[in-house]
Write a protein that holds these residues in place. Structure first.
Motif, PDB file in Angstrom:
ATOM      1  N   ALA A 126       0.864  -1.186   0.000  1.00  0.00           N
ATOM      2  CA  ALA A 126       0.000   0.000   0.000  1.00  0.00           C
ATOM      3  C   ALA A 126       0.897   1.231   0.000  1.00  0.00           C
ATOM      4  O   ALA A 126       2.041   1.189   0.463  1.00  0.00           O
ATOM      5  CB  ALA A 126      -0.927   0.000   1.213  1.00  0.00           C
ATOM      6  N   PHE A 140      -3.513   0.491  -3.056  1.00  0.00           N
ATOM      7  CA  PHE A 140      -3.030  -0.845  -2.714  1.00  0.00           C
ATOM      8  C   PHE A 140      -2.953  -1.695  -3.968  1.00  0.00           C
ATOM      9  O   PHE A 140      -3.770  -1.555  -4.890  1.00  0.00           O
ATOM     10  CB  PHE A 140      -3.973  -1.497  -1.704  1.00  0.00           C
ATOM     11  N   LEU A 168       1.229   5.966   6.920  1.00  0.00           N
ATOM     12  CA  LEU A 168       0.495   4.749   6.573  1.00  0.00           C
ATOM     13  C   LEU A 168       1.144   3.533   7.223  1.00  0.00           C
ATOM     14  O   LEU A 168       2.359   3.370   7.202  1.00  0.00           O
ATOM     15  CB  LEU A 168       0.475   4.595   5.057  1.00  0.00           C
ATOM     16  N   GLY A 170       0.273  -0.957   7.830  1.00  0.00           N
ATOM     17  CA  GLY A 170      -0.580  -2.042   7.388  1.00  0.00           C
ATOM     18  C   GLY A 170      -0.243  -3.346   8.075  1.00  0.00           C
ATOM     19  O   GLY A 170       0.860  -3.523   8.611  1.00  0.00           O
ATOM     20  N   LEU A 180      -5.384  -1.385   7.110  1.00  0.00           N
ATOM     21  CA  LEU A 180      -4.497  -0.240   7.003  1.00  0.00           C
ATOM     22  C   LEU A 180      -4.942   0.822   7.994  1.00  0.00           C
ATOM     23  O   LEU A 180      -6.147   0.997   8.226  1.00  0.00           O
ATOM     24  CB  LEU A 180      -4.525   0.353   5.589  1.00  0.00           C
ATOM     25  N   TRP A 182      -3.841   5.082   9.108  1.00  0.00           N
ATOM     26  CA  TRP A 182      -3.056   6.242   8.709  1.00  0.00           C
ATOM     27  C   TRP A 182      -3.621   7.491   9.383  1.00  0.00           C
ATOM     28  O   TRP A 182      -4.679   7.467   9.994  1.00  0.00           O
ATOM     29  CB  TRP A 182      -3.044   6.401   7.185  1.00  0.00           C
ATOM     30  N   TRP A 194      -8.853   4.179   9.338  1.00  0.00           N
ATOM     31  CA  TRP A 194      -8.538   2.793   9.043  1.00  0.00           C
ATOM     32  C   TRP A 194      -9.474   2.262   7.974  1.00  0.00           C
ATOM     33  O   TRP A 194     -10.535   2.819   7.701  1.00  0.00           O
ATOM     34  CB  TRP A 194      -8.630   1.936  10.302  1.00  0.00           C
TER      35      TRP A 194
END
Length: 352
Positions: A126, A140, A168, A170, A180, A182, A194
């Motif tokens: 990602a 992604f 970010l 993951g 994920l 961020w 998320w």
């Protein structure tokens, strides 16, 4: 030590040690000037890049590794993913990535997604993509086919919003299920967002925590026993302090304070068991390492006083303590090492 010339060229703003796991056999990437050493228990491989590369992630096992980053191009910045297999005596090689979307100036900040119990099996990558840092989207691409596999088509996780999308992280939650997290600016302040990928689709981006009027920044993410733990710095009106939340049955729990004022830059390091929490404390300046148990409770901790905000690598561990190391920097700081002893903890916990 074999020298491997890469198609990618590397930028270097300062020395770095990239480490995502302290489990036995896990690699770390030591970047110093115009070279980087990929180190693991099976030895070291020297990557010999040129200029203009930023390394962002490294995962793998004793025999296989993956490294992701971005490099400057004539149009801006673009991604690279490097794969290496020491057991098969293969040279490190760049993997072909999906083509850049028209109008994109930068694809950067990649994260590699792999099951911590199967770190040599890559699920995908990602990244942040956009015409400028303030209008990026989260994207992604899945990976299939083992070491000789290929990336699939690009999937949009989070479209451009009112501001930047940064930091970010993951992880693989279950087989075929990815998450994920961020930090994203919502027009007033930064929030921790998320998304989860199930059955080949990403859920709409959502906040981990209730909406608030203060910044939430620099999330860390880990998975243990199919449970996800997120830790980030929350501004309480005067100071930043660490808070944490656990994903339970698809719902994030209420954030709980887990460290005092001035706690910043959390990292969750994978181990053979539950993750460990590494973070910086501003007053007095020191880095702290907490060992978490299977319930994400901190059972013991160690602290290393040092006036450096760049994260250290954990280079030695035993039942008594650990040694932390910071690399030399272009500004003149020499290699720094600190040894610290474990201290038991009774009350510091990441509560459910």
């Amino acid at each position: 030590m074999a020298a491997i010339a890469l198609i990618a060229t590397a930028t270097w703003a300062e020395s770095q040690i990239l480490q995502t796991s302290v489990a036995k056999g896990q690699p770390r990437l030591v970047i110093d000037g115009d070279q980087a050493d990929l180190q693991s228990s099976s030895g070291a491989v020297r990557l010999a890049p040129g200029m203009e590369v930023e390394y962002n992630d490294v995962i793998g096992s004793q025999d296989r590794f993956w490294v992701a980053g971005s490099r400057r191009t004539v149009l801006g910045r673009d991604l690279f993913v490097i794969a290496g297999d020491a057991a098969a005596s293969r040279d490190a090689r760049e993997l072909a990535l999906p083509r850049v979307t028209a109008g994109t100036v930068a694809r950067q900040s990649p994260v590699l997604l792999a099951d911590p119990q199967r770190p040599a099996t890559l699920e995908g990558v990602a990244w942040v993509e956009g015409p400028d840092p303030r209008s990026g989207s989260i994207r992604f691409a899945g990976f299939d086919g083992g070491f000789d596999g290929a990336f699939g088509p690009v999937e949009v996780v989070s479209p451009p919003g009112p501001g930047s999308q940064l930091a970010l992280r993951g992880a693989v939650l279950n087989e075929g299920e990815l998450i994920l997290v961020w930090s994203a600016f919502d027009g007033r302040d930064d929030e921790i967002m998320w998304s989860r990928r199930r059955d080949g689709r990403w859920s709409p981006p959502a906040r981990i925590h209730p909406d608030n009027q203060v910044p939430d920044i620099t999330p860390a993410l880990a998975v243990f026993d199919h449970r996800a733990l997120a830790v980030w710095s929350w501004y309480d009106g005067n100071d930043y302090r660490l808070v944490a939340s656990e994903l339970d049955a698809g719902v994030w729990g209420e954030p709980r304070s887990i460290a005092g004022a001035g706690s910043l830059y959390p990292e969750l390091l994978a181990t053979e068991r539950a993750p460990w929490l590494l973070f910086y404390e501003a007053s007095p300046p020191q880095w702290r390492l907490d060992e978490l148990d299977e319930r994400f409770f901190a059972t013991r901790s160690l602290s290393a006083p040092v006036d450096r905000t760049d994260p250290p690598a954990v280079i030695a561990l035993d039942q008594r303590g650990a040694q932390l190391e910071w690399p030399a920097t272009p500004s003149g700081e020499s290699v720094t090492r600190r040894s610290a002893l474990w201290e038991p903890l009774r009350t510091r916990a990441i509560e459910r």
